[in-house]
Design a protein around this motif. Structure first.
Motif, PDB file in Angstrom:
ATOM      1  N   PRO A  28      -3.748  -2.034  -2.753  1.00  0.00           N
ATOM      2  CA  PRO A  28      -3.655  -2.632  -1.360  1.00  0.00           C
ATOM      3  C   PRO A  28      -2.329  -2.144  -0.754  1.00  0.00           C
ATOM      4  O   PRO A  28      -1.737  -3.137  -0.215  1.00  0.00           O
ATOM      5  CB  PRO A  28      -3.574  -4.269  -1.785  1.00  0.00           C
ATOM      6  N   PHE A  29      -1.845  -1.036  -1.014  1.00  0.00           N
ATOM      7  CA  PHE A  29      -0.650  -0.561  -0.321  1.00  0.00           C
ATOM      8  C   PHE A  29      -0.828   0.623   0.300  1.00  0.00           C
ATOM      9  O   PHE A  29      -1.696   1.624   0.213  1.00  0.00           O
ATOM     10  CB  PHE A  29       0.431  -0.525  -1.552  1.00  0.00           C
ATOM     11  N   SER A  30       0.101   1.095   1.050  1.00  0.00           N
ATOM     12  CA  SER A  30      -0.003   2.242   1.996  1.00  0.00           C
ATOM     13  C   SER A  30      -1.398   2.384   2.753  1.00  0.00           C
ATOM     14  O   SER A  30      -2.059   1.483   3.034  1.00  0.00           O
ATOM     15  CB  SER A  30       0.732   3.371   1.445  1.00  0.00           C
ATOM     16  N   THR A  31      -1.929   3.807   2.725  1.00  0.00           N
ATOM     17  CA  THR A  31      -3.084   3.796   3.360  1.00  0.00           C
ATOM     18  C   THR A  31      -4.358   3.860   2.444  1.00  0.00           C
ATOM     19  O   THR A  31      -5.146   4.588   2.787  1.00  0.00           O
ATOM     20  CB  THR A  31      -3.014   5.313   4.157  1.00  0.00           C
ATOM     21  N   ASN A  72      -6.566  -6.541   3.327  1.00  0.00           N
ATOM     22  CA  ASN A  72      -7.871  -6.856   3.968  1.00  0.00           C
ATOM     23  C   ASN A  72      -7.576  -7.258   5.490  1.00  0.00           C
ATOM     24  O   ASN A  72      -8.439  -7.039   6.391  1.00  0.00           O
ATOM     25  CB  ASN A  72      -8.658  -8.054   3.523  1.00  0.00           C
ATOM     26  N   ALA A  73      -6.520  -7.979   5.744  1.00  0.00           N
ATOM     27  CA  ALA A  73      -6.174  -8.543   7.224  1.00  0.00           C
ATOM     28  C   ALA A  73      -5.837  -6.794   7.998  1.00  0.00           C
ATOM     29  O   ALA A  73      -6.006  -6.884   9.174  1.00  0.00           O
ATOM     30  CB  ALA A  73      -4.801  -9.226   7.278  1.00  0.00           C
ATOM     31  N   SER A  74      -5.222  -6.170   7.287  1.00  0.00           N
ATOM     32  CA  SER A  74      -4.956  -4.659   8.100  1.00  0.00           C
ATOM     33  C   SER A  74      -6.180  -4.024   8.118  1.00  0.00           C
ATOM     34  O   SER A  74      -6.267  -2.755   8.986  1.00  0.00           O
ATOM     35  CB  SER A  74      -3.971  -3.870   7.183  1.00  0.00           C
ATOM     36  N   LEU A  75      -7.194  -4.307   7.644  1.00  0.00           N
ATOM     37  CA  LEU A  75      -8.560  -3.569   7.739  1.00  0.00           C
ATOM     38  C   LEU A  75      -9.426  -4.359   8.559  1.00  0.00           C
ATOM     39  O   LEU A  75     -10.605  -4.094   8.745  1.00  0.00           O
ATOM     40  CB  LEU A  75      -9.180  -3.320   6.511  1.00  0.00           C
ATOM     41  N   ALA A  76      -8.832  -5.430   9.417  1.00  0.00           N
ATOM     42  CA  ALA A  76      -9.633  -6.034  10.409  1.00  0.00           C
ATOM     43  C   ALA A  76     -10.821  -5.467  11.162  1.00  0.00           C
ATOM     44  O   ALA A  76     -11.799  -5.704  10.986  1.00  0.00           O
ATOM     45  CB  ALA A  76      -8.749  -7.503  11.146  1.00  0.00           C
ATOM     46  N   VAL A  97     -16.542  -9.229   1.573  1.00  0.00           N
ATOM     47  CA  VAL A  97     -15.100  -9.177   1.409  1.00  0.00           C
ATOM     48  C   VAL A  97     -14.538 -10.177   0.779  1.00  0.00           C
ATOM     49  O   VAL A  97     -14.680 -11.232   1.080  1.00  0.00           O
ATOM     50  CB  VAL A  97     -14.387  -8.628   2.738  1.00  0.00           C
ATOM     51  N   TYR A  98     -13.787  -9.961  -0.528  1.00  0.00           N
ATOM     52  CA  TYR A  98     -13.282 -10.867  -1.165  1.00  0.00           C
ATOM     53  C   TYR A  98     -11.638 -10.713  -1.036  1.00  0.00           C
ATOM     54  O   TYR A  98     -11.068  -9.465  -1.369  1.00  0.00           O
ATOM     55  CB  TYR A  98     -13.699 -11.077  -2.615  1.00  0.00           C
ATOM     56  N   ASP A  99     -10.780 -11.624  -0.861  1.00  0.00           N
ATOM     57  CA  ASP A  99      -9.290 -11.577  -0.703  1.00  0.00           C
ATOM     58  C   ASP A  99      -8.893 -11.789  -2.326  1.00  0.00           C
ATOM     59  O   ASP A  99      -9.226 -13.125  -2.990  1.00  0.00           O
ATOM     60  CB  ASP A  99      -8.815 -12.720   0.220  1.00  0.00           C
ATOM     61  N   ILE A 100      -7.868 -11.458  -2.772  1.00  0.00           N
ATOM     62  CA  ILE A 100      -7.142 -11.779  -3.851  1.00  0.00           C
ATOM     63  C   ILE A 100      -5.540 -11.924  -3.547  1.00  0.00           C
ATOM     64  O   ILE A 100      -5.272 -11.357  -2.449  1.00  0.00           O
ATOM     65  CB  ILE A 100      -7.471 -10.859  -5.139  1.00  0.00           C
TER      66      ILE A 100
END
Ligand code: UDP
Length: 456
Positions: free
Chosen positions: A15-18, A48-52, A66-69
Motif C-alpha cells: 500500500p505505498f507509492s504507486t 484503498n481511499a487513494s484508489l477511490a 475490496v477489503y480494507d486492512i
C-alpha cells in the motif's frame, strides 16, 4: 491449483507509492476475463481511499470485493518526516495477521468460497508462504522494471563479489559479472545490495522477496517481449514460470483520469510537433531546490516550451519572476495528465526520475527521456534508458545545473543524437502496442495468467 469453475482469488497490495494502482488494474482485467470467479482485493484503508476513482469505476454487482486492512500506524502516531521507511515497517509488522484476517472475511463475504489462489505485489513476499500453507498457487506481480528485479535476484551473488559495502573505488566498476549489465555501473544498483544500508526495512524486504520468488507458481512482469530479450531470458532461468504482461497501462482497464483542469492538452495543441519538454519526478520525488532553480534557468535560457508538473511547495523555489517571464511558453501546474501528455505529438522530451511507470509511459508515447534519478530502482532504470536502450540521456555530472539542462534539452530536442533516440523509442513503442493488441504476446500472456490464476 485453482478450483475450476469456482475460483476465489485474493489479491494483496503493497500500500505505498504507486504500487496498489497497477495491482487493482490487473484485478479489474482478471475479473473481466473470468466473470464467474470472485476477486477479493486486500489493501490498507488509506491506499484503498487513494484508489477511490478506480474502485468506483467497478460496475456494481461485479465480481470484485475490496477489503480494507490497517496500515499498522497507531492512532494519533505522527510519522517521522525524515524516515520514509517507518510507515512501511509499521505496516509490515502487522501485515501477515491483518491479511490472514482479511482473507477470512473475504471467504465469509464470498459465501464460504475458499481462496483458490493468491496474487500479490511481489513486495508482499510472505504471501508465498501463506499460499504454500493453503496449498494454492501464488502469483506475484513485479510492477517495476526487469533490470531492478534482476539486480535483486542477484543480491547474494553481487555481495560475494563486492561485499555488502563496496569500497568507493568499486562503485564505478562495470556490472560485467552479469553480462547484459556490462554497460551499467555498480553505483547504479538499488541501495541496500552492495552499498547503503543492507539492513534497512526495504533492503531486507527485497532480499526476502528474491529468495521467495523462485517458488512462485508464476511471476507476472510489467514489461513486454522484445524490450530487452537478454534480461527476459535471464529472468526465465530464475523463476519456475514468468509471464510478461506489460505495459500494464495498455493492457488493463485504466481508471477514469482526473479532468485536465490546467488545460495542458489545449495548450499542447498550439505547439509545434516534438518541441515541448514535459517535466515530472513522479508522485514522491522532487528536485532539491537548487536543482529546481537551475532547471528553471536552463529552460529560460534554452527557449524551449515546457510543461512542468510541480506542486505549490516546489513552485516556491523557482527563481523570482520565472513564471512571469516564461508564462507564454511554459505551464507549471501541480498535476498533469501524464499519459495523455506523453501521447501528444507536441511533446519531444521527458525530464523524469525514471520511476518504472514513467519509463513505460514514455516508451508507449515514443518520447525520449532526460533522466534525473534519485534512489531505489531509478538509477538502474536511468542507466538502461540512456546507455543500454539508448532512448534517453542524463544530465552531465548526474545533477541538474543550468548548463547541463541546456545541453540535455538541446541534445534530445534539436540534435541528431535526439533524433536517433526518437527513432529507437518509436520502434519500442510499436513493439509495446503490438504486444498489447489482440493476438500480441502480452495479451496472450494475460490469457495464460487467467488460466494460472483461475484454473481455466
Ligand atoms: N503522474 C501523473 N501526473 C503527474 C505526475 C505523475 O499522471 O503530474 C503519474 C504518472 O503517469 C505515473 C505515476 O504518476 O503513472 C508515477 O509513477 P512512477 O512509477 O513513474 O513514479 P513514482 O511516483 O512511483 O515514483
Amino acid at each position: 491449483m485453482g478450483s475450476t469453475g469456482n475460483p476465489h482469488v485474493a489479491l494483496i497490495a503493497f500500500p505505498f507509492s504507486t504500487h496498489a494502482a497497477p495491482l487493482f488494474s490487473l484485478t479489474a482485467a482478471l475479473a473481466a476475463a473470468a466473470p464467474s470467479a470472485t476477486f477479493s482485493f486486500i489493501n490498507s484503508a488509506r491506499s484503498n481511499a487513494s484508489l477511490a476513482r478506480a474502485i468506483s469505476a467497478v460496475p456494481s454487482g461485479a465480481n470484485i470485493r475490496v477489503y480494507d486492512i490497517s496500515d499498522g500506524c497507531p492512532e494519533g502516531y505522527v510519522l517521522p518526516v525524515h524516515d520514509p521507511e517507518e510507515e512501511v515497517r509499521l505496516f509490515l509488522e502487522v501485515a501477515a495477521v491483518n491479511i490472514r484476517e482479511a482473507m477470512e472475511k473475504a471467504v465469509e463475504g464470498a459465501g464460504g468460497k475458499r481462496i483458490s489462489c493468491i496474487v500479490s505485489d511481489a513486495f508482499i513476499w510472505f504471501a508465498g508462504k501463506m499460499a504454500e500453507e493453503m496449498r494454492v498457487p501464488w502469483v506475484p506481480l513485479w510492477t517495476g522494471g526487469p533490470y531492478s528485479l534482476a539486480a535483486h535476484m542477484y543480491t547474494d551473488f553481487l555481495r560475494l563479489k563486492f561485499g555488502e559495502q563496496a569500497t568507493p573505488s568499486r562503485l564505478s566498476e562495470p556490472l560485467d559479472c552479469i553480462p547484459y549489465m556490462s554497460g551499467l555501473q555498480v553505483r547504479e544498483l538499488p541501495e541496500g545490495i552492495v552499498f547503503g544500508n543492507s539492513n534497512s526495512v526495504f533492503a531486507r524486504l527485497v532480499h526476502s522477496m528474491a529468495k521467495e520468488l523462485p517458488h512462485a507458481t508464476t511471476v507476472a512482469l510489467n514489461t513486454f517481449h522484445g524490450l530487452d530479450p537478454a534480461v527476459d531470458a535471464d529472468l526465465d532461468t530464475k523463476f519456475k514460470h514468468s509471464l510478461s504482461i506489460g505495459p500494464l497501462h495498455l493492457i488493463t482497464p485504466q481508471p477514469p483520469q482526473p479532468a485536465d483542469s490546467y488545460g495542458c492538452i489545449q495548450w499542447l495543441d498550439k505547439q509545434d510537433p516534438a518541441t515541448v519538454v514535459y517535466i515530472s519526478f513522479g508522485t514522491i520525488m522532487s528536485l532539491p531546490p537548487p536543482e529546481a532553480a537551475a532547471l528553471a534557468e536552463g529552460l529560460e535560457a534554452s527557449g524551449v516550451p515546457f510543461i512542468w508538473s510541480l506542486k505549490a511547495a516546489g513552485q516556491a523555489y523557482l527563481p523570482s519572476g520565472f513564471l512571469e517571464r516564461t508564462g507564454g511558453r511554459g505551464l507549471v501546474v501541480p498535476w498533469v495528465p501524464q499519459l495523455k501528455v506523453l501521447n501528444h505529438s507536441a511533446v519531444g522530451a521527458f525530464v523524469t526520475h525514471c520511476g518504472w511507470n514513467s519509463v513505460m509511459e514514455s516508451v508507449t508515447g515514443g518520447v525520449p527521456m532526460i533522466c534525473r534519478p534519485f534512489l531505489g530502482d531509478q538509477r538502474l532504470n536511468a542507466g538502461v534508458v540512456s546507455r543500454v536502450w539508448k532512448i534517453g540521456a542524463g544530465f552531465e555530472g548526474g545533477i541538474v545545473t543550468q548548463g547541463a539542462a541546456e545541453k540535455a534539452l538541446s541534445l534530445v530536442l534539436k540534435e541528431d543524437g535526439g533524433k536517433a533516440m526518437r527513432e529507437r523509442i518509436g520502434k519500442l513503442r510499436e513493439m509495446a502496442l503490438g504486444a498489447t493488441k489482440p493476438g500480441g504476446s502480452s495479451r496472450n500472456n494475460l490469457e495464460a495468467l487467467v488460466e494460472v490464476i483461475c484454473g481455466y
